[in-house]
Design an enzyme around this catalytic site. Structure first.
Site, short mmCIF file in Angstrom:
data_model
loop_
_atom_site.label_atom_id
_atom_site.label_comp_id
_atom_site.label_asym_id
_atom_site.label_seq_id
_atom_site.Cartn_x
_atom_site.Cartn_y
_atom_site.Cartn_z
N TYR A 146 6.66 -3.35 -4.93
CA TYR A 146 6.51 -4.63 -5.63
C TYR A 146 5.26 -4.61 -6.50
O TYR A 146 4.17 -4.21 -6.06
CB TYR A 146 6.40 -5.79 -4.63
CG TYR A 146 6.28 -7.12 -5.35
CD1 TYR A 146 7.36 -7.63 -6.06
CD2 TYR A 146 5.08 -7.82 -5.38
CE1 TYR A 146 7.26 -8.82 -6.77
CE2 TYR A 146 4.96 -9.01 -6.07
CZ TYR A 146 6.05 -9.50 -6.77
OH TYR A 146 5.94 -10.68 -7.49
N GLN A 210 10.77 -13.52 -2.82
CA GLN A 210 12.21 -13.26 -2.94
C GLN A 210 12.50 -11.81 -3.32
O GLN A 210 13.55 -11.27 -2.96
CB GLN A 210 12.86 -14.22 -3.94
CG GLN A 210 12.31 -14.20 -5.35
CD GLN A 210 11.18 -15.20 -5.56
OE1 GLN A 210 10.44 -15.51 -4.64
NE2 GLN A 210 11.06 -15.71 -6.79
N ASN A 237 0.23 -12.02 -4.03
CA ASN A 237 -0.52 -13.17 -3.53
C ASN A 237 -0.18 -13.44 -2.07
O ASN A 237 0.47 -12.64 -1.40
CB ASN A 237 -0.24 -14.40 -4.42
CG ASN A 237 1.24 -14.77 -4.45
OD1 ASN A 237 2.02 -14.36 -3.59
ND2 ASN A 237 1.63 -15.54 -5.44
N THR A 260 -6.82 -10.95 -3.90
CA THR A 260 -7.90 -9.98 -3.92
C THR A 260 -9.22 -10.54 -3.43
O THR A 260 -9.47 -11.75 -3.48
CB THR A 260 -8.07 -9.39 -5.33
OG1 THR A 260 -8.92 -8.24 -5.26
CG2 THR A 260 -8.69 -10.41 -6.27
N HIS A 285 -8.95 -12.58 -11.04
CA HIS A 285 -7.56 -12.37 -10.64
C HIS A 285 -6.83 -13.67 -10.32
O HIS A 285 -5.68 -13.86 -10.69
CB HIS A 285 -7.49 -11.48 -9.40
CG HIS A 285 -7.55 -10.02 -9.69
ND1 HIS A 285 -6.47 -9.30 -10.15
CD2 HIS A 285 -8.56 -9.12 -9.57
CE1 HIS A 285 -6.81 -8.04 -10.31
NE2 HIS A 285 -8.07 -7.89 -9.96
N ASP A 385 -9.70 -0.13 -9.58
CA ASP A 385 -8.51 -0.86 -9.97
C ASP A 385 -7.63 -0.07 -10.93
O ASP A 385 -6.41 -0.29 -11.00
CB ASP A 385 -8.89 -2.19 -10.63
CG ASP A 385 -9.35 -3.23 -9.63
OD1 ASP A 385 -9.05 -3.08 -8.43
OD2 ASP A 385 -10.02 -4.20 -10.05
N GLU A 439 8.22 6.16 39.34
CA GLU A 439 8.64 5.03 38.49
C GLU A 439 10.03 4.52 38.88
O GLU A 439 10.59 3.68 38.18
CB GLU A 439 8.63 5.47 37.02
CG GLU A 439 7.24 5.78 36.51
CD GLU A 439 7.19 6.00 35.00
OE1 GLU A 439 8.28 6.12 34.38
OE2 GLU A 439 6.08 6.04 34.45
N HIS A 444 16.06 10.44 35.86
CA HIS A 444 15.18 11.24 35.00
C HIS A 444 14.88 12.57 35.67
O HIS A 444 14.92 13.64 35.05
CB HIS A 444 13.87 10.49 34.72
CG HIS A 444 13.98 9.40 33.70
ND1 HIS A 444 14.80 8.32 33.86
CD2 HIS A 444 13.35 9.24 32.51
CE1 HIS A 444 14.69 7.52 32.81
NE2 HIS A 444 13.81 8.05 31.97
#
Length: 459
Positions: A146, A210, A237, A260, A285, A385, A439, A444
């Site tokens: 994104y 979205q 954001n 940021t 920003h 950046d 256990e 096992h």
């Protein structure tokens, strides 16, 4: 100054005023420090979480129809096709400003070099004769990346997301970024051009929470199909961060890279104009961005406040900057000494931490919590950046205390391979059987003893 919190008065423009938290003479525990460092409002986070839950549910049930309605509501765009046509990406590359292209290519080159160095190596060990263990790193098959739009354009984030995925060996990469009304519903052409330069041909004009839902669930839009991904990465954001939090049970996510933030540790040797410029650079920003100065020098704090007022008054996005710097997520922490400044920085756990002291490397060696650390006066955050070669997708909101930034390893996972011979199994078999009975899981143990019995039957 004896008050716990106040503001520095500045000459010239009355705004922004930097809130001051004076910790001098107060020996706070780590928990108390975490409670007093600036943060965004919890109410804001709660409201964002509720809104995102509704958005994700809508996308999960109604797919492309929901995405079109959300684009109209949030982006002011009436969309026809959600996927960006290949010719639009090609046109963006051909129309890219040459200087911007050179900048992106420089960033790609340096980021690729660092990403290649980050790739973890496989390792093997023989823990006993015939008992071999291997840790093999495998890339994820499909990644969803994104890149935000909103108040700025972020082609650099295309670089920061795509390059480590490619270095990891990810087979399939899809990029989502918001549609732009001024570009006919397509994403910003510079963002598309960055994707094109990196060979990414699957780009969807979807923004916000979205977009993450679409990549996590998968959608169909006519003949176009967005296949669900294995991992979601990228900055954004608070709504994007909340979407990652809610989707992490379904897909892998990188850290919650929300709005940021920058923290600067400075002593009396720091240049106030440099520090002020860097605080403003991140406040630019978003109105919710955090800018924090941590210093044991009141003179430095006052000088930085004056420089902030002067520089903020003439910066292009001065209203946004003033809102961010005056917000409760920003300010100045005054400490007794450098050691207390380091403790405050660790409590804040900054996304970006700059160190402007006489011995920045020595201070950095004592820092535990930070997404990325920038040493000295000539390593400002904006370098990271864009073109330092490091990655700018970093943990925010204090999550740097337990998470790191985006790396090549983010797109990979270790697979453990166990290879024992019959003799090696026999050597440790008694221990396995004993533990299985301890256990109360006798089957096992039976899986071990049946092999022992078979070994005795062999001629």
């Amino acid at each position: 100054m004896t008050s716990t919190s106040s503001t520095f008065a500045t000459t010239g423009a009355p705004e922004p005023r930097l809130r001051v938290i004076d910790l001098r003479g107060r020996r706070l525990s780590d928990a108390e420090l975490r409670a007093v460092v600036p943060r965004q409002s919890g109410d804001f986070v709660s409201s964002a979480e509720e809104a995102v839950a509704g958005i994700l549910e809508d996308v999960r049930h109604r797919g492309a129809a929901a995405l079109r309605e959300l684009a109209a509501r949030f982006d002011g765009v009436e969309q026809q096709r959600l996927r960006v046509p290949a010719e639009a990406i090609a046109e963006a590359v051909s129309g890219l400003d040459p200087a911007v292209r050179r900048g992106l290519e420089a960033a790609i080159e340096r980021t690729r070099a660092f990403a290649a160095a980050q790739r973890p190596a496989d390792s093997s060990i023989e823990v006993a004769p015939g008992a071999h263990l291997t840790n093999r790193w495998t890339p994820m098959r499909r990644s969803g990346l994104y890149v935000p739009g909103g108040l700025a354009v972020y082609p650099s984030s295309v670089v920061m997301n795509v390059v480590p995925a490619q270095a990891a060996g990810v087979e399939s990469v899809v990029l989502c970024t918001p549609p732009q009304r001024e570009f006919g519903g397509l994403p910003h052409p510079t963002t598309l051009a960055a994707a094109g330069l990196l060979g990414v041909d699957e780009v969807w004009a979807i923004g916000g929470a979205q977009a993450l839902g679409a990549m996590a669930y998968g959608i169909e839009d006519g003949e176009d199909r967005l296949e669900a991904v294995d991992i979601l990465t990228g900055p954004g954001n608070i709504y994007v961060a909340m979407a990652k939090r809610q989707l992490r049970a379904l897909v892998g996510v990188d850290g919650e890279a929300g709005t940021t933030e920058i923290a600067v540790i400075a002593d009396s040797s720091a240049r106030p104009d440099f520090v002020a410029a860097d605080l403003i650079s991140q406040a630019e920003h978003d109105p919710n961005a955090g800018s924090l100065l941590i210093t044991d020098s009141q003179e430095t704090a006052e000088a930085v406040a004056e420089a902030v007022a002067e520089q903020a008054a003439v910066t292009r996005h001065r209203e946004r900057v003033a809102t961010a710097l005056a917000g409760q997520q920003s300010g100045v922490i005054l400490t007794e000494d450098l050691s207390e400044s380091i403790r405050a920085a660790d409590a804040y756990a900054a996304e970006h931490l700059e160190i402007h002291t006489q011995d920045p490397a020595g201070v950095a060696a004592r820092i535990r919590n930070a997404g990325a650390i920038f040493l000295g006066p000539y390593s400002p955050v904006p370098l990271g950046d864009y073109a330092a070669g490091s990655n700018h997708v970093l943990p925010t909101g204090g999550s740097a205390a337990h998470a790191g930034g985006l790396t090549t390893a983010t797109f990979m996972k270790p697979v453990q391979i166990v290879d024992y011979s019959a003799e090696a199994l026999a050597e440790v078999g008694e221990a396995v059987v004993a533990l299985s009975h301890a256990e109360d899981l006798p089957a096992h143990g039976a899986a071990i003893t049946v092999r022992g019995a078979a070994a005795k039957e062999r001629p």
